[in-house]
Design a protein around this motif. Structure first.
Motif, PDB file in Angstrom:
ATOM      1  N   LYS A   1      55.214  66.043  63.179  1.00  0.00           N
ATOM      2  CA  LYS A   1      53.835  66.371  62.802  1.00  0.00           C
ATOM      3  C   LYS A   1      53.409  65.586  61.568  1.00  0.00           C
ATOM      4  O   LYS A   1      52.301  65.029  61.529  1.00  0.00           O
ATOM      5  CB  LYS A   1      53.716  67.872  62.533  1.00  0.00           C
ATOM      6  N   LEU A   2      54.278  65.523  60.572  1.00  0.00           N
ATOM      7  CA  LEU A   2      53.933  64.861  59.317  1.00  0.00           C
ATOM      8  C   LEU A   2      53.599  63.390  59.531  1.00  0.00           C
ATOM      9  O   LEU A   2      52.647  62.864  58.933  1.00  0.00           O
ATOM     10  CB  LEU A   2      55.091  64.991  58.327  1.00  0.00           C
TER      11      LEU A   2
ATOM     12  N   ARG B   1      53.618  64.738  50.836  1.00  0.00           N
ATOM     13  CA  ARG B   1      52.789  64.095  51.858  1.00  0.00           C
ATOM     14  C   ARG B   1      52.162  65.126  52.783  1.00  0.00           C
ATOM     15  O   ARG B   1      51.052  64.909  53.299  1.00  0.00           O
ATOM     16  CB  ARG B   1      53.625  63.093  52.659  1.00  0.00           C
ATOM     17  N   TYR B   2      52.826  66.248  52.990  1.00  0.00           N
ATOM     18  CA  TYR B   2      52.232  67.329  53.784  1.00  0.00           C
ATOM     19  C   TYR B   2      51.045  67.934  53.036  1.00  0.00           C
ATOM     20  O   TYR B   2      49.994  68.206  53.628  1.00  0.00           O
ATOM     21  CB  TYR B   2      53.293  68.391  54.081  1.00  0.00           C
ATOM     22  N   TYR B   3      51.220  68.135  51.751  1.00  0.00           N
ATOM     23  CA  TYR B   3      50.133  68.635  50.896  1.00  0.00           C
ATOM     24  C   TYR B   3      48.945  67.689  50.931  1.00  0.00           C
ATOM     25  O   TYR B   3      47.784  68.125  51.063  1.00  0.00           O
ATOM     26  CB  TYR B   3      50.681  68.796  49.478  1.00  0.00           C
TER      27      TYR B   3
ATOM     28  N   ALA C   1      55.002  73.152  50.493  1.00  0.00           N
ATOM     29  CA  ALA C   1      53.818  72.361  50.177  1.00  0.00           C
ATOM     30  C   ALA C   1      52.679  73.253  49.680  1.00  0.00           C
ATOM     31  O   ALA C   1      51.885  72.830  48.825  1.00  0.00           O
ATOM     32  CB  ALA C   1      53.382  71.563  51.401  1.00  0.00           C
TER      33      ALA C   1
ATOM     34  N   ASP D   1      56.600  73.308  55.012  1.00  0.00           N
ATOM     35  CA  ASP D   1      55.149  73.508  54.978  1.00  0.00           C
ATOM     36  C   ASP D   1      54.773  74.599  53.974  1.00  0.00           C
ATOM     37  O   ASP D   1      53.737  74.494  53.289  1.00  0.00           O
ATOM     38  CB  ASP D   1      54.601  73.820  56.367  1.00  0.00           C
TER      39      ASP D   1
ATOM     40  N   LYS E   1      48.166  65.482  53.271  1.00  0.00           N
ATOM     41  CA  LYS E   1      47.629  65.260  54.611  1.00  0.00           C
ATOM     42  C   LYS E   1      46.999  66.500  55.228  1.00  0.00           C
ATOM     43  O   LYS E   1      45.989  66.405  55.935  1.00  0.00           O
ATOM     44  CB  LYS E   1      48.758  64.749  55.518  1.00  0.00           C
ATOM     45  N   PHE E   2      47.565  67.675  54.934  1.00  0.00           N
ATOM     46  CA  PHE E   2      47.139  68.879  55.648  1.00  0.00           C
ATOM     47  C   PHE E   2      46.565  69.985  54.763  1.00  0.00           C
ATOM     48  O   PHE E   2      45.953  70.920  55.284  1.00  0.00           O
ATOM     49  CB  PHE E   2      48.312  69.458  56.452  1.00  0.00           C
TER      50      PHE E   2
ATOM     51  N   ASP F   1      64.210  70.942  58.623  1.00  0.00           N
ATOM     52  CA  ASP F   1      62.973  70.170  58.677  1.00  0.00           C
ATOM     53  C   ASP F   1      63.182  68.700  58.337  1.00  0.00           C
ATOM     54  O   ASP F   1      62.344  67.853  58.675  1.00  0.00           O
ATOM     55  CB  ASP F   1      61.939  70.756  57.708  1.00  0.00           C
TER      56      ASP F   1
ATOM     57  N   PHE G   1      58.815  69.278  62.283  1.00  0.00           N
ATOM     58  CA  PHE G   1      58.049  69.116  61.044  1.00  0.00           C
ATOM     59  C   PHE G   1      57.759  67.644  60.781  1.00  0.00           C
ATOM     60  O   PHE G   1      56.613  67.262  60.493  1.00  0.00           O
ATOM     61  CB  PHE G   1      58.821  69.714  59.866  1.00  0.00           C
TER      62      PHE G   1
ATOM     63  N   MET H   1      57.861  65.931  50.762  1.00  0.00           N
ATOM     64  CA  MET H   1      57.072  67.154  50.950  1.00  0.00           C
ATOM     65  C   MET H   1      55.621  67.021  50.483  1.00  0.00           C
ATOM     66  O   MET H   1      54.701  67.529  51.146  1.00  0.00           O
ATOM     67  CB  MET H   1      57.767  68.329  50.260  1.00  0.00           C
TER      68      MET H   1
END
Length: 286
Positions: free
Chosen positions: A200-201, A137-139, A105, A102, A141-142, A190, A197, A135
């Motif tokens: 959640k993703l 995809r976290y950027y 990201a 995270d 999505k969140f 992760d 992690f 990784m």
């Protein structure tokens, strides 16, 4: 030494060996990518290729070594190409992508902003290998990345984690082993299938609206396993198996991102689908 710690040694060695399989040779590393090639902040995207391409390395990779093949390939085709280092641990040079994903990201978010500001482009395209394909995809999505990104191309991405050929299934038999990995190399922890992690993703779906997703996998992947776990589900997803394009291609996890021109050709197709051409075994000569 406690008995469980002695027993953990072989497992730790195997985990490290599997992780190190993702590392291109570090001898060619430099502080930044060659200014005559990529990471040229004077580059202005053309009408033919209006978006800069940001390359996101894999676990234990870095901004240069992971891209000695693909960056020049895209640069010679007229793209403005950039790469970053992320996930650094204190006192560990060259081998990155080991920090909490995270936080990595967040580094990607800042880097994309830097590239967009330099190029004047409204959006970027992201291409990542292994962790670098997951990784972002976290950027998206969140961290508010979706409006800034047109496409994400993942090469052998760890989208749903890895069991390292079943090796991680042994962790419960070594008390404290998983906590040790989390404490020392959280970027590896992760990516273990079922991690907090990844839970959640992937909750609520693999993708976000407005971004085009491509996954390029190889059935010979020995690091992100099972290889089908790399695939995404969504309305704007294209999952590609390298061997469906060229049955003779024997690339495994490292080669698909480092030297495989069949995979590179499919990356170029994903970045410019309006001008895509068939990817075949002959693409090694393109």
């Amino acid at each position: 030494m406690l008995p469980w710690k002695r027993a953990f040694r072989p497992l730790a060695a195997l985990l490290l060996a599997a992780a190190l399989a993702t590392v291109p040779a570090a001898t060619a590393h430099a502080a930044t990518a060659p200014s005559s090639g990529w990471n040229d902040y004077s580059c202005k995207p053309s009408a033919a290729h209006p978006r800069p391409v940001v390359l996101v390395h894999g676990t234990l990779g870095n901004s240069v070594d992971n891209w000695l093949g693909l960056a020049p390939y895209l640069k010679t085709r007229g793209y403005c190409v950039y790469s970053l280092d992320y996930g650094q641990l204190p006192g560990v040079p060259l081998f990155y992508g080991l920090g909490p994903i995270d936080k990595s990201a967040e580094q990607l978010s800042a880097f994309v902003d830097k590239v967009l500001a330099a190029t004047g482009a409204g959006k970027a395209d992201l291409v990542g290998h292994s962790q670098g394909g997951m990784m972002p995809r976290y950027y998206l999505k969140f961290l508010g990345g979706a409006p800034k990104v047109n496409a994400l191309v993942g090469i052998a991405p760890s989208n749903h984690g890895t069991n390292l050929g079943g090796l991680t299934n042994l962790l419960p038999y070594f008390p404290g082993a998983e906590n040790l990995i989390k404490a020392t190399t959280p970027g590896l922890a992760d990516q273990i299938s079922g991690s907090a992690f990844l839970t959640k993703l992937n909750a609520g779906g693999d993708t976000v609206p407005g971004v085009h997703y491509t996954v390029i996998a190889t059935q010979y992947d020995e690091v992100v396993t099972p290889w089908r776990s790399q695939y995404l589900t969504g309305s704007d997803v294209r999952n590609v198996l390298l061997q469906d394009l060229c049955p003779l291609d024997l690339s495994e996890h490292v080669a698909i991102g480092l030297i495989d021109r069949i995979a590179f050709h499919e990356v170029a197709n994903a970045l410019d689908p309006a001008h895509a051409t068939a990817t075949t075994c002959a693409s090694v000569f393109s």
